[in-house]
Motif scaffolding. Sequence first.
Motif: not given
Length: 746
Positions: A604-605, A32, A19-21, A625
């Motif tokens: 991706y986020q 994060a 999971y890209r942040l 989120f």
Amino acid sequence: MTESAKPDATVFVKPTATYRLQLTPDFGFDQAAELVGYLTELGVSHLYLSPILQAVPASLHGYDVTDHSRVREEFGGVTGLRRLAGEGMPLVVDIVPNHMTVPVPESDNARLWEVLRDGPESGSARWFDIDWSSGKVAMPVLGGDTDVDAEVVPDGEVLRYYDHEFPVRQGSGGRLDDQFYRLVPWRESPGYRRFFDVSSLIGLRVEDREVFEATHEVILSLVAEGVVAGLRVDHPDGLADPRGYLARLRERAPVWTVAEKILIDDERLPADWQCDGTTGYDALNMVTRLFVDPAGAAPLIDTFVRQTAFPADYDVVRYEAKKQVLTQFFGGEVERLTREVPELREAMVELLAAMTVYRAYAVPGEEPPARTVALIRSAAAAAARHADPEAVARAADLVLSGPAETVTRFQQTCGPVMAKGVEDTALYRWYPLACLNEVGGEPDRFGVSPGEFHRFCAGLPPHTMTTLSTHDTKRSEDVRARLSVLSELPGEWAEAVAGWSAQVSFDPKLDYFAWQNLMAAWPISVERFSDYLYKAAREAKTSISWMAPDAAYEKGVRDFAARAIDVCGPSVAAFTERLDRYARVNSLGQKLVQLMMPGIPDVYQGSETTDFSLVDPDNRRPVDFAYRRSLLTAPGGDSWDAAKILVTRSALRLRARLDHELPYIPIEADQAAGREHTIAFARGNRAVAVATRFPAGLAKRGGWGPETLTLPPGRWREVLTGIQHTGRIPLAHLLGRYPVALLERD
């Protein structure tokens, strides 16, 4: 940081999903860490972070590194990073071996400052790929009509030019002419290799072992410590020796590693590059094309040509765009490449313009592989139509097996010319269907068949990354899902665009581009839309560019954006609402396919739900989120968001139970109509994925009718609904609740 040691490879586990942040000064390691519980529930195994080393303090992306010896303070430093790692989710980090930043003020990069002060004999001179042929390094910082003597102000051991500052060479008395640098206008090429055409990013020489060790000390220490469990390598094509670099990196950090390598069409990652695969643009483009109906190609191209007056032939546009950027931006690179053979300058320019990939993989002193020879010879044949064939042949020989400098420089120049000429110019000029205009995409290739897709998947490395959206994609996956529907409704689309254009118009070269993206990103604010169009116009370089701004044109762009939304907004909204019944099908289908095909899927986020973002910085906005967590903790409902997060969570959790090396087995529907409108495959004898294709066409023919699909032997549970299946299943039953099905064998 302590001196790094070689870690024990056995302690590192490859991801099942990442999971890209995007970290920013406002969203660092502590923020994060608050997401780890949510991401664990989502089914992610590894957290994938944007660059973590010290960059320009205000940077929102982190690729402008200033100091390799520190973890970025704005994120929480190494203490915050260790605290994040302590949450229990292994970390993958993005590393930037190709370049550092030339900050403002320049003193913020200590290594560069030393080189500017002490010249080619300085201890840091080996760090940077600088052209010292004139004895000075050109620094492009001056404004248009600058009187250098009047505006460069001595201040002790520093020379100041507005916010810029430069060191004074010992014994020079502060005289500008006596420094190891010369200040030149900002439009000129710098005296160093740079990232693409970005003069504020200076190329590093990581092929030098000392430079490799110094620039990777912190990262290697974090790997040895167990804080970092995987690596994403940014822009390996910029390196002098990517194969050698990846081999050294793998030796020192034997962890899961993927390279940001852009592959075109059937190009594959070289087998001798020691990494697990790419960052997934090859998979992204194949999945996108899978949901594009090739029958829409001709009418969409006709509409595009009619609206824009651009040529119908993409090859013409691509060639012109590459020649333009070579002339406007890469004069310094071409001069350095042809310094020993100036008579071949034109031939070398045409050879670069004719290259169809980012790198041809020639290595100095080695016999070039057959595919490299074929690539260069093919490019030479095309180049010979525009330059002296004998000179082109000589140039081709040099870049295949000439001096090491020529072979290497040509390789390092191919990528920037492709990136700026294609990604950042041609793809903003030729856009009959903009979902095809992605990094590494081919906008004239409308669709792939299930058979082509199956063959592609069969050749994928089991641990390569797959993705649908990234921090660099030109449009998010759901924007592309909407656009792909236009391939099924070209007539209705042409009629809608004609109506909008009759009410609001500005520049024919931009308007049709604007209508596609306004519809596909709807709803969108005037500010976001106008910022996007302004960037697109500058990238296209047909009316304005980054090098040639025009305040009046910019105002026209912003006025057009406001009027398009004000006047045509209700009609655009109505068209999009009608489209979304089909776009939802494409969105869920491409998501399921990407998450279940071979490779390590990345999310991706924010893209676990719908996200209608455009190119950066639009796609790097803060993510809600809390909303996504609420959908995950209280599942249910029929909304697009609820369905997408259900598909994402279900697929990720199932992937965690599967062996990544399970074979990919194509499955076909039992009747021809079913085969046209489905993509289906098994992963060994453990899982089956089924997705709907061309939903508008399916609706026109009245739905699934009697079409069926035969499952592999055994009893299967459909994960999204809990329904049990076996044997031959009517597609209307299998895909009755959702347009996709995910089955696990009991």
